[in-house]
Design an enzyme around this catalytic site. Structure first.
Site, mmCIF file in Angstrom:
data_model
loop_
_atom_site.group_PDB
_atom_site.id
_atom_site.type_symbol
_atom_site.label_atom_id
_atom_site.label_comp_id
_atom_site.label_asym_id
_atom_site.label_seq_id
_atom_site.Cartn_x
_atom_site.Cartn_y
_atom_site.Cartn_z
ATOM 1 N N ARG A 1 12.653 -2.958 -3.518
ATOM 2 C CA ARG A 1 12.048 -2.823 -2.192
ATOM 3 C C ARG A 1 11.460 -4.171 -1.761
ATOM 4 O O ARG A 1 11.345 -5.084 -2.556
ATOM 5 C CB ARG A 1 10.940 -1.755 -2.228
ATOM 6 C CG ARG A 1 11.465 -0.345 -2.363
ATOM 7 C CD ARG A 1 10.356 0.665 -2.545
ATOM 8 N NE ARG A 1 9.689 0.514 -3.829
ATOM 9 C CZ ARG A 1 8.616 1.217 -4.214
ATOM 10 N NH1 ARG A 1 8.105 2.106 -3.408
ATOM 11 N NH2 ARG A 1 8.066 1.020 -5.400
ATOM 12 N N LYS B 1 4.756 -3.988 -4.761
ATOM 13 C CA LYS B 1 4.113 -3.725 -6.048
ATOM 14 C C LYS B 1 2.975 -4.712 -6.299
ATOM 15 O O LYS B 1 2.878 -5.762 -5.668
ATOM 16 C CB LYS B 1 5.125 -3.852 -7.200
ATOM 17 C CG LYS B 1 6.253 -2.860 -7.151
ATOM 18 C CD LYS B 1 5.792 -1.421 -7.113
ATOM 19 C CE LYS B 1 5.384 -0.914 -8.467
ATOM 20 N NZ LYS B 1 5.052 0.530 -8.421
ATOM 21 N N TYR C 1 0.572 -2.146 -3.003
ATOM 22 C CA TYR C 1 0.106 -1.163 -3.999
ATOM 23 C C TYR C 1 -0.495 -1.946 -5.160
ATOM 24 O O TYR C 1 0.103 -2.928 -5.622
ATOM 25 C CB TYR C 1 1.278 -0.343 -4.553
ATOM 26 C CG TYR C 1 1.858 0.681 -3.611
ATOM 27 C CD1 TYR C 1 1.084 1.730 -3.133
ATOM 28 C CD2 TYR C 1 3.193 0.646 -3.233
ATOM 29 C CE1 TYR C 1 1.622 2.694 -2.281
ATOM 30 C CE2 TYR C 1 3.748 1.603 -2.388
ATOM 31 C CZ TYR C 1 2.952 2.615 -1.917
ATOM 32 O OH TYR C 1 3.491 3.562 -1.074
ATOM 33 N N HIS D 1 -2.919 -0.009 -7.758
ATOM 34 C CA HIS D 1 -3.251 0.936 -8.836
ATOM 35 C C HIS D 1 -4.125 0.259 -9.891
ATOM 36 O O HIS D 1 -3.812 0.260 -11.082
ATOM 37 C CB HIS D 1 -1.970 1.516 -9.467
ATOM 38 C CG HIS D 1 -1.170 2.334 -8.501
ATOM 39 N ND1 HIS D 1 -1.538 3.604 -8.119
ATOM 40 C CD2 HIS D 1 -0.050 2.047 -7.795
ATOM 41 C CE1 HIS D 1 -0.661 4.077 -7.237
ATOM 42 N NE2 HIS D 1 0.250 3.152 -7.016
ATOM 43 N N GLU E 1 -2.665 2.406 -1.866
ATOM 44 C CA GLU E 1 -2.880 3.769 -2.389
ATOM 45 C C GLU E 1 -4.273 4.313 -2.126
ATOM 46 O O GLU E 1 -4.511 5.502 -2.312
ATOM 47 C CB GLU E 1 -2.557 3.831 -3.894
ATOM 48 C CG GLU E 1 -3.523 3.097 -4.818
ATOM 49 C CD GLU E 1 -3.207 1.606 -4.966
ATOM 50 O OE1 GLU E 1 -2.318 1.101 -4.260
ATOM 51 O OE2 GLU E 1 -3.866 0.957 -5.805
ATOM 52 N N ASP F 1 1.837 27.460 -6.046
ATOM 53 C CA ASP F 1 0.653 26.614 -5.848
ATOM 54 C C ASP F 1 -0.573 27.470 -6.124
ATOM 55 O O ASP F 1 -0.477 28.702 -6.201
ATOM 56 C CB ASP F 1 0.619 26.018 -4.421
ATOM 57 C CG ASP F 1 -0.164 24.702 -4.352
ATOM 58 O OD1 ASP F 1 -1.372 24.700 -4.666
ATOM 59 O OD2 ASP F 1 0.424 23.664 -3.999
ATOM 60 N N VAL G 1 8.297 15.063 -11.326
ATOM 61 C CA VAL G 1 7.940 13.964 -10.421
ATOM 62 C C VAL G 1 6.512 13.490 -10.699
ATOM 63 O O VAL G 1 6.173 12.321 -10.518
ATOM 64 C CB VAL G 1 8.084 14.414 -8.940
ATOM 65 C CG1 VAL G 1 7.817 13.252 -7.994
ATOM 66 C CG2 VAL G 1 9.468 14.980 -8.680
ATOM 67 N N ASP H 1 3.963 10.155 -13.071
ATOM 68 C CA ASP H 1 3.052 9.000 -12.916
ATOM 69 C C ASP H 1 1.594 9.387 -13.109
ATOM 70 O O ASP H 1 0.732 8.521 -13.254
ATOM 71 C CB ASP H 1 3.271 8.288 -11.574
ATOM 72 C CG ASP H 1 3.071 9.199 -10.386
ATOM 73 O OD1 ASP H 1 3.099 10.438 -10.560
ATOM 74 O OD2 ASP H 1 2.872 8.693 -9.273
ATOM 75 N N VAL I 1 11.543 9.868 -14.194
ATOM 76 C CA VAL I 1 11.496 8.464 -13.796
ATOM 77 C C VAL I 1 10.210 8.227 -12.992
ATOM 78 O O VAL I 1 9.928 8.943 -12.031
ATOM 79 C CB VAL I 1 12.742 8.092 -12.962
ATOM 80 C CG1 VAL I 1 12.624 6.678 -12.402
ATOM 81 C CG2 VAL I 1 14.003 8.217 -13.813
ATOM 82 N N ALA I 2 9.463 7.213 -13.407
ATOM 83 C CA ALA I 2 8.132 7.018 -12.818
ATOM 84 C C ALA I 2 8.176 6.361 -11.437
ATOM 85 O O ALA I 2 7.221 6.477 -10.674
ATOM 86 C CB ALA I 2 7.269 6.196 -13.773
ATOM 87 N N ASN I 3 9.267 5.661 -11.120
ATOM 88 C CA ASN I 3 9.351 5.057 -9.769
ATOM 89 C C ASN I 3 10.634 5.506 -9.087
ATOM 90 O O ASN I 3 11.522 4.703 -8.786
ATOM 91 C CB ASN I 3 9.267 3.522 -9.840
ATOM 92 C CG ASN I 3 10.467 2.933 -10.538
ATOM 93 O OD1 ASN I 3 11.058 3.566 -11.408
ATOM 94 N ND2 ASN I 3 10.858 1.723 -10.155
#
Ligand SMILES: NC(=O)c1ccc[n+]([C@@H]2O[C@H](COP(=O)([O-])OP(=O)(O)OC[C@H]3O[C@@H](n4cnc5c(N)ncnc54)[C@H](O)[C@@H]3O)[C@@H](O)[C@H]2O)c1
Length: 366
Positions: A15, A75, A94, A96, A118, A198, A267, A270, A298-300
């Site tokens: 990206r 990132k 981002y 984090h 975030e 939920d 999903v 993360d 997959v985390a991303n």
């Protein structure tokens, strides 16, 4: 203001911080934009596209950092970028921080203005710069799940939509938030039978109102989950407890209750995942199998569809980037409470309380 768009150098990140359309808006507002050569290539945007939008292309990442007052990226900076960051430079990306003390200390040392995507938060308490990535991941979860349900990759061999005379596949979605609703919508669109769970009745009522009749809602509890996993082909994990690890709604012993070839796309990986056996995987090696159950975590996920993800991200970041460029960070944050929540580190001082708590620091490290 002078705005710089460097090429992302984190492993497998295609990206880019801004599309040519974003550059066009900034230039229209009398700002100068430097884009590193080939920064957008991975997302399908080329140097000439940026030039046509009014950007100046620079050869190296060092030049972009050295010549810009604000850096807009995707990132968090990685180690080799730390020393390029200048005192007082705005970094809009981002971060984090709470997950990396090393990064936090590095940004304190560089004395930059770190505004984290975030933590930008609107009046309703939602996170507008995270939402598009959840939308991408939720929709992608069904694409990936459908693929791994195929027999050659050890899935159950089920076609989600079924065919005339054969019932469709069954998808169980844990969490009716952004990820869950997008996943349910895609699965329903393919013709699958969908059950969405939920603990928030408001979310379930909403889903019930807007989804077609082959999407059914149930309350999320252990009893229902144990019952439903036995009959569903694809399970999507999309739960989130804000600021905490995701709860393990599916425990290791439950895998034995599932039919061989059932696929779990967690999903929520993360945030630790909502399945006990979840561990982060990569796009190169996305799945593993435990007790005949295929795990995809997959985390991303949005990184695999950089064209869509870059556009979705810059659609929401651009208005804030424009504000920062037009007014400067102090006036922009004073005027916009949502943007103000994005301020994490200001010239060596941590201003976001959760970061200090995450590392058990008693006071700000300056
Ligand atoms: N892997 C990736 O690439 C990727 C990309 C984007 C988002 N995510 C992650 O996906 C997760 C979900 O994100 P989101 O934006 O949909 O969050 P969200 O806040 O919109 O939705 C989470 C939902 O989970 C529900 N929930 C909480 N506890 C539950 C329980 N016990 N049972 C069922 N539901 C429960 C909440 O009520 C809420 O509706 C997050 O962890 C997020 O970080 C991962």
């Amino acid at each position: 203001m002078i705005v710089g768009i460097p090429k992302e150098i984190k492993n497998n990140e295609s990206r880019v911080g801004m599309t040519p359309a974003g550059v066009f808006e900034l230039v229209k507002n009398n700002h100068k934009v430097y884009v590193q050569s080939d920064a957008g290539e991975g997302s399908g945007f080329f140097n000439q596209d940026y030039q046509q939008a009014g950007a100046i292309i620079l050869d190296t990442i060092g030049q972009v950092y050295a010549m810009s007052e604000m850096i807009v990226k995707v990132k968090e900076p990685i180690e080799e970028e730390y020393d390029l960051i200048q005192k007082g430079q705005i970094l809009f990306t981002y971060f984090h921080f709470a997950s990396s003390e090393a990064l936090t200390k590095a940004m304190i040392k560089q004395k930059a203005i770190c505004i984290a995507y975030e933590t930008v938060e609107d009046e309703e308490g939602t996170l507008p710069l995270l939402t598009p990535m959840s939308e991408v991941a939720g929709r992608m979860a069904i694409q990936q799940g459908a693929k791994y349900l195929e027999k050659p990759v050890k899935g159950r061999g089920v076609l989600l939509g079924g065919v005339p005379g054969v019932a469709p596949g069954k998808v169980l979605v844990l969490g009716a938030g952004v990820v869950g609703i997008q996943a349910a919508k895609m699965a329903a669109g393919l013709g699958a039978h969908v059950t969405i769970l939920d603990i928030n009745m408001k979310r379930l009522r909403y889903v019930n109102d807007v989804m077609p009749p082959h999407v059914v809602t149930e309350f999320s509890n252990e009893f229902n989950i144990r019952r439903l996993i036995k009959t569903h082909d694809l399970i999507i994990g999309g739960v989130l407890l804000k600021g905490a690890k995701a709860p393990n709604l599916i425990t290791r012993d439950m895998l034995k209750e599932m039919r061989p070839g059932t696929v779990i796309v967690d999903v929520a990986v993360d945030q630790g995942g909502c399945v006990e056996t979840t561990k982060p995987t990569t796009h190169e090696d996305p799945i593993y199998i435990i007790d005949d159950v295929v795990h995809y975590s997959v985390a991303n996920m949005p990184g695999a569809v950089p064209y869509t993800s870059t556009m979705a991200l810059t659609n929401v970041t651009l208005p804030y980037a424009l504000k920062l460029a037009n007014l400067g960070w102090e006036a922009a944050c004073a005027k916009d409470a949502s943007l103000n929540k994005g301020l994490n580190i200001v010239e060596g001082k941590v201003v976001y309380q959760e970061i200090i708590e995450a590392f058990g620091w008693e006071e700000v490290v300056a």
